[in-house]
Design a protein around this motif. Structure first.
Motif, PDB file in Angstrom:
ATOM      1  N   GLY A  39      62.805 -49.122 -82.713  1.00  0.00           N
ATOM      2  CA  GLY A  39      64.043 -48.485 -82.267  1.00  0.00           C
ATOM      3  C   GLY A  39      65.173 -48.693 -83.258  1.00  0.00           C
ATOM      4  N   PHE A  40      65.269 -49.895 -83.801  1.00  0.00           N
ATOM      5  CA  PHE A  40      66.299 -50.179 -84.800  1.00  0.00           C
ATOM      6  C   PHE A  40      66.123 -49.286 -86.021  1.00  0.00           C
ATOM      7  CE2 PHE A  40      67.670 -52.457 -88.606  1.00  0.00           C
ATOM      8  CZ  PHE A  40      69.018 -52.627 -88.317  1.00  0.00           C
ATOM      9  N   MET A  69      67.993 -41.916 -88.034  1.00  0.00           N
ATOM     10  CA  MET A  69      68.654 -40.767 -87.421  1.00  0.00           C
ATOM     11  C   MET A  69      70.172 -40.914 -87.377  1.00  0.00           C
ATOM     12  SD  MET A  69      66.170 -38.766 -86.837  1.00  0.00           S
ATOM     13  CE  MET A  69      66.997 -37.531 -85.866  1.00  0.00           C
ATOM     14  N   LYS A  70      70.692 -42.027 -87.856  1.00  0.00           N
ATOM     15  CA  LYS A  70      72.136 -42.311 -87.886  1.00  0.00           C
ATOM     16  C   LYS A  70      72.769 -42.187 -86.500  1.00  0.00           C
ATOM     17  CE  LYS A  70      72.811 -40.995 -92.698  1.00  0.00           C
ATOM     18  NZ  LYS A  70      71.468 -40.717 -93.122  1.00  0.00           N
ATOM     19  N   VAL A  71      72.154 -42.907 -85.535  1.00  0.00           N
ATOM     20  CA  VAL A  71      72.637 -42.925 -84.155  1.00  0.00           C
ATOM     21  C   VAL A  71      73.170 -44.320 -83.873  1.00  0.00           C
ATOM     22  CG1 VAL A  71      71.955 -42.667 -81.743  1.00  0.00           C
ATOM     23  CG2 VAL A  71      70.939 -41.202 -83.471  1.00  0.00           C
ATOM     24  N   ASP A  72      74.334 -44.406 -83.252  1.00  0.00           N
ATOM     25  CA  ASP A  72      74.925 -45.693 -82.909  1.00  0.00           C
ATOM     26  C   ASP A  72      74.669 -45.978 -81.434  1.00  0.00           C
ATOM     27  OD1 ASP A  72      76.322 -48.041 -83.254  1.00  0.00           O
ATOM     28  OD2 ASP A  72      78.256 -47.116 -82.764  1.00  0.00           O
ATOM     29  N   THR A  73      73.772 -46.926 -81.136  1.00  0.00           N
ATOM     30  CA  THR A  73      73.422 -47.272 -79.757  1.00  0.00           C
ATOM     31  C   THR A  73      73.523 -48.774 -79.563  1.00  0.00           C
ATOM     32  OG1 THR A  73      71.077 -47.462 -80.322  1.00  0.00           O
ATOM     33  CG2 THR A  73      71.830 -45.315 -79.538  1.00  0.00           C
ATOM     34  N   VAL A 130      64.408 -46.948 -76.629  1.00  0.00           N
ATOM     35  CA  VAL A 130      63.947 -45.855 -77.491  1.00  0.00           C
ATOM     36  C   VAL A 130      62.710 -46.290 -78.274  1.00  0.00           C
ATOM     37  CG1 VAL A 130      64.549 -44.555 -79.579  1.00  0.00           C
ATOM     38  CG2 VAL A 130      66.154 -44.685 -77.691  1.00  0.00           C
ATOM     39  N   ALA A 172      64.433 -46.462 -86.224  1.00  0.00           N
ATOM     40  CA  ALA A 172      64.606 -45.048 -85.866  1.00  0.00           C
ATOM     41  C   ALA A 172      66.084 -44.687 -85.709  1.00  0.00           C
ATOM     42  CB  ALA A 172      63.859 -44.735 -84.575  1.00  0.00           C
ATOM     43  N   THR A 173      66.867 -45.581 -85.090  1.00  0.00           N
ATOM     44  CA  THR A 173      68.294 -45.274 -84.936  1.00  0.00           C
ATOM     45  C   THR A 173      69.021 -45.281 -86.274  1.00  0.00           C
ATOM     46  OG1 THR A 173      68.775 -47.598 -84.414  1.00  0.00           O
ATOM     47  CG2 THR A 173      68.458 -46.076 -82.549  1.00  0.00           C
ATOM     48  N   ARG A 174      68.551 -46.076 -87.215  1.00  0.00           N
ATOM     49  CA  ARG A 174      69.163 -46.072 -88.547  1.00  0.00           C
ATOM     50  C   ARG A 174      68.778 -44.820 -89.325  1.00  0.00           C
ATOM     51  NH1 ARG A 174      71.767 -48.625 -85.910  1.00  0.00           N
ATOM     52  NH2 ARG A 174      72.123 -50.848 -86.016  1.00  0.00           N
ATOM     53  N   THR A 216      68.442 -49.123 -77.835  1.00  0.00           N
ATOM     54  CA  THR A 216      67.619 -49.220 -79.041  1.00  0.00           C
ATOM     55  C   THR A 216      66.217 -49.697 -78.700  1.00  0.00           C
ATOM     56  OG1 THR A 216      69.553 -49.658 -80.404  1.00  0.00           O
ATOM     57  CG2 THR A 216      67.435 -50.281 -81.318  1.00  0.00           C
TER      58      THR A 216
END
Length: 78
Positions: free
Chosen positions: A14-15, A21-25, A33, A17-19, A30
């Motif tokens: 999740g970490f 996709m440039k998503v702040d969660t 996801v 993937a969020t980096r 995280t």
């Protein structure tokens, strides 16, 4: 133990993937996801591998049959 490992791997996935996709969660989202992504990705990959295994099995059967016919005609057919 398996659940703990799934959470750890899910958190890392999740970490990453969020980096990507440039998503702040937050941490909970995280990890969620990552865990859900691991489940979905695992199921899709398992299905793909199963289909590929069937296809490779069929190709192997055809090649084996061709070899057997060749062997029969070359060494036993005369």
């Amino acid at each position: 133990m398996a659940v703990t490992l799934l959470i750890i791997i899910g958190a890392a996935a999740g970490f990453i993937a969020t980096r990507i996709m440039k998503v702040d969660t937050n941490v909970i989202v995280t990890v969620g996801v990552g865990v859900l992504g691991a489940l979905i990705g695992g199921l899709l990959l398992r299905a793909l591998v199963t289909v590929a295994a069937v296809a490779f099995g069929f190709i192997g059967a055809v090649l084996g049959a061709v070899f057997l016919i060749w062997f029969w005609q070359t060494y036993l057919g005369k």
